[in-house]
Design a protein around this motif. Structure first.
Motif, short mmCIF file in Angstrom:
data_model
loop_
_atom_site.label_atom_id
_atom_site.label_comp_id
_atom_site.label_asym_id
_atom_site.label_seq_id
_atom_site.Cartn_x
_atom_site.Cartn_y
_atom_site.Cartn_z
N ASP A 200 -2.85 -2.59 -14.90
CA ASP A 200 -3.99 -2.51 -15.96
C ASP A 200 -5.50 -1.62 -14.87
OD1 ASP A 200 -2.15 -2.77 -17.54
OD2 ASP A 200 -3.04 -5.20 -17.51
N GLY A 201 -6.05 -0.57 -14.99
CA GLY A 201 -7.19 0.23 -14.12
C GLY A 201 -7.25 0.36 -13.19
N GLU A 202 -7.70 0.82 -12.41
CA GLU A 202 -7.69 1.55 -10.91
C GLU A 202 -6.30 1.37 -9.74
OE1 GLU A 202 -11.21 2.61 -8.55
OE2 GLU A 202 -12.56 2.70 -10.85
N ILE A 203 -5.99 2.34 -9.38
CA ILE A 203 -4.57 1.94 -8.73
C ILE A 203 -5.75 2.02 -7.47
CG2 ILE A 203 -2.41 2.72 -7.56
CD1 ILE A 203 -1.75 3.21 -9.55
N GLU A 204 -5.49 1.01 -5.97
CA GLU A 204 -6.66 1.25 -4.85
C GLU A 204 -5.97 1.86 -4.22
OE1 GLU A 204 -9.61 0.84 -3.51
OE2 GLU A 204 -9.72 0.39 -6.12
N ASP A 205 -4.04 1.61 -3.76
CA ASP A 205 -3.00 2.21 -2.58
C ASP A 205 -1.83 2.24 -2.92
OD1 ASP A 205 -2.90 3.41 -0.19
OD2 ASP A 205 -3.87 1.24 0.87
N VAL A 206 -1.01 2.85 -2.67
CA VAL A 206 0.62 3.01 -2.29
C VAL A 206 0.96 3.41 -1.06
CG1 VAL A 206 0.73 5.22 -2.78
CG2 VAL A 206 1.55 3.87 -4.07
N ASP A 207 1.93 2.42 -0.93
CA ASP A 207 3.08 3.06 0.27
C ASP A 207 4.86 2.92 0.01
OD1 ASP A 207 3.44 3.91 2.45
OD2 ASP A 207 2.96 2.60 3.45
N ILE A 208 5.64 3.70 0.46
CA ILE A 208 6.91 3.59 0.34
C ILE A 208 8.05 3.19 1.00
CG2 ILE A 208 8.22 5.37 -1.15
CD1 ILE A 208 5.60 7.27 -1.48
N SER A 209 8.80 2.04 1.05
CA SER A 209 9.54 1.56 1.68
C SER A 209 10.42 2.82 2.44
CB SER A 209 10.01 0.36 1.67
OG SER A 209 11.27 1.00 0.56
N PRO A 210 10.76 2.66 3.88
CA PRO A 210 12.62 3.62 4.31
C PRO A 210 13.52 3.58 2.78
CG PRO A 210 11.66 1.89 5.73
CD PRO A 210 10.93 1.81 4.62
N ASP A 211 13.87 2.87 2.10
CA ASP A 211 14.69 2.64 0.80
C ASP A 211 14.09 2.97 -0.88
OD1 ASP A 211 13.35 0.77 0.37
OD2 ASP A 211 15.07 -0.51 0.02
N ASN A 212 12.61 3.68 -0.27
CA ASN A 212 11.95 4.22 -1.23
C ASN A 212 11.88 3.29 -1.93
OD1 ASN A 212 12.52 6.69 -0.52
ND2 ASN A 212 13.65 7.19 -2.04
N LYS A 213 11.68 2.28 -2.17
CA LYS A 213 10.90 0.59 -2.35
C LYS A 213 9.33 1.39 -2.87
CE LYS A 213 13.67 -3.10 -3.11
NZ LYS A 213 14.75 -2.45 -1.62
N ILE A 214 8.24 1.52 -3.74
CA ILE A 214 6.80 1.43 -3.64
C ILE A 214 6.17 0.18 -3.54
CG2 ILE A 214 4.87 2.87 -4.80
CD1 ILE A 214 7.42 4.62 -6.36
N VAL A 215 5.37 0.34 -3.57
CA VAL A 215 4.24 -1.05 -2.75
C VAL A 215 2.82 -0.91 -3.16
CG1 VAL A 215 3.46 -2.16 -1.59
CG2 VAL A 215 4.90 -2.63 -1.36
N THR A 216 2.66 -0.55 -4.47
CA THR A 216 1.22 -1.05 -5.22
C THR A 216 0.11 -1.48 -5.11
OG1 THR A 216 2.00 -0.93 -7.47
CG2 THR A 216 2.32 1.26 -7.20
N VAL A 217 -1.15 -1.31 -4.91
CA VAL A 217 -2.78 -2.25 -5.22
C VAL A 217 -3.23 -1.93 -6.41
CG1 VAL A 217 -4.18 -2.99 -3.81
CG2 VAL A 217 -2.32 -2.72 -2.83
N GLY A 218 -3.51 -2.61 -6.52
CA GLY A 218 -5.16 -2.27 -8.29
C GLY A 218 -5.55 -2.90 -7.91
N ARG A 219 -6.50 -2.41 -8.74
CA ARG A 219 -8.08 -3.28 -9.11
C ARG A 219 -7.55 -4.73 -9.51
NH1 ARG A 219 -13.59 -2.57 -7.90
NH2 ARG A 219 -13.66 -0.23 -6.43
#
Length: 421
Positions: A200-219
């Motif tokens: 809910d709001g801006e996404i600050e950062d993202v990264d992807i694990s070797p098995d393609n799980k996505i980690v997201t950081v938001g405000r």
């Protein structure tokens, strides 16, 4: 280390927002003044790294003009750049101009920005023990940049792409922006695979694990782990810290890192910063998580300067942090202990960080230092931060010293207490 202690490697004619290292001898940095009519240009600069008479030199080999669009974020996949400009992601392919390197004429289709690049030189930076100083030489273009795709990545009223990452095998590209949506693109076709609202709001950062799980950081105070568009788990860094309320801090950055000498092991690192400014500045924190089950392993404070950028070295040995006040620090990933710090080296917000590769030719380029980190900031400067090799005694020396200590202890006891032994 004192204020402005890190050597200046390069100075651009515009604010710098992002930096990447496609290979040991090549750095790409970008930024600009945007669409405002201030006379500040926008561009992507390609820098060649080499050692000359003991100093690290950055040579501007190509300047790619991005017209009215400032590049705010960037991801690299071999010779491909994914650059975030306004609400779009531009895919660029760069390659060496073999004809130019061989002394031939510049191809007619080479970016015209090369012809406009002004020659500029700078005196050597401040020398420090264990470090090197840099200087800049400008040459005609040795790089050809070819635009491949442009995709729209944010659809909010104040549309802006804030982050972009390739996965490990470069088969997908993930973007995040102000509208809170994660968009996943097939690469190299750039066909959108799927999208979903992650925050809910801006996404600050993202990264992807070797098995393609996505980690997201938001405000929205959340750090989430996703498998495709399904939520796997949400992280709670302060679960064992009852004195810290849930909305007292928010996540700022996330990065995966390998574990040196442990095959298959994976760690996730996150940075937490205060949500509101207080009269007495609060501490910021860095947390380490198991990168497979996402259980917390260690949390350590990292001072009261607000963190603005984070990077993890290729081998997962070091973590680099930049602050809104222009300071840069390097931590050991295993213990989260600080091994390097220079206060306000930029004097203004550090916008991005990138480690030079830990192995291979980079060792020769950086003079064999244990780590080499690049920082860029709104002050238009790219600075170099080096961690010299730590002195490690050979095991035989340690054993010899231990043996001598034992012998001396026995002799001392015999002297003090003749009948004891």
């Amino acid at each position: 280390m004192g204020r402005r202690g890190a050597p200046e490697l390069y100075r651009a004619p515009f604010p710098l927002y992002t930096v990447s290292v496609p290979r040991a001898d090549l750095v790409v940095t970008a930024g600009g003044g945007g669409a405002s009519k201030t006379g500040i240009s926008n561009g992507v600069h390609f820098l060649r790294l080499e050692r000359i008479t003991g100093s690290l030199s950055a040579t501007l080999v190509h300047s790619h003009d991005t017209e009215t669009r400032a590049t705010m974020n960037m991801a690299v996949a071999e010779n491909i750049l994914a650059v975030g400009q306004d609400a779009t992601c531009h895919i660029l392919r760069f390659q060496e101009d073999k004809g130019k390197l061989a002394g031939g004429k510049t191809p007619k289709n080479e970016d015209t920005a090369v012809k406009k690049t002004e020659a500029r030189k700078r005196k050597s930076g401040n020398k420090m023990a264990g470090d090197v100083s840099g200087f800049v030489r400008n040459e005609t273009g040795e790089m050809v940049v070819e635009p491949l795709h442009v995709v729209h990545t944010d659809f909010s009223a104040d549309a802006l792409q804030k982050t972009v990452r390739f996965n490990q095998d470069h088969s997908i590209l993930v973007t995040g922006g102000v509208d809170g949506y994660i968009r996943v693109w097939e690469f190299p076709s750039m066909k959108k695979s799927f999208d979903f609202r992650a925050h809910d709001g801006e996404i600050e950062d993202v990264d992807i694990s070797p098995d393609n799980k996505i980690v997201t950081v938001g405000r929205d105070f959340k750090c989430c782990v996703w498998k495709n568009d399904q939520l796997v788990t949400g992280l709670r860094w302060n679960e064992s810290m009852p004195q810290i309320a849930d909305k007292m801090y928010r996540y700022q950055a996330c990065r995966f890192g390998t574990v040196e000498d442990i095959k298959g092991a994976l760690r996730l690192y996150t940075v937490q910063i205060p949500h509101k400014r207080e009269r007495k500045p609060l501490l910021c924190y860095i947390s380490k998580w198991d990168g497979k089950n996402f259980l917390p392993l260690l949390t350590q404070d990292c001072g009261n300067e607000v963190i603005s950028a984070m990077s993890v070295s290729d081998l997962g040995t070091f973590i680099g942090l930049g602050t809104v006040t222009g300071s840069v620090a390097i931590y050991i990933a295993f213990s989260l202990q600080q091994v390097y710090y220079v206060k306000e080296t930029h004097g203004i917000v550090v916008t991005d960080l990138a480690f030079l590769p830990d192995v291979g030719p980079a060792r020769e380029v950086t003079g064999g230092n244990e780590a080499a980190l690049l920082s860029v900031a709104v002050d238009s400067r790219c600075k170099l931060h080096l961690v010299p090799n730590r002195q490690i005694f050979p095991i035989w020396v340690v054993l010899l010293l231990c043996g001598l200590m034992i012998v001396l202890t026995i002799l001392l006891l015999q002297h003090l207490f003749p009948g004891l032994l």
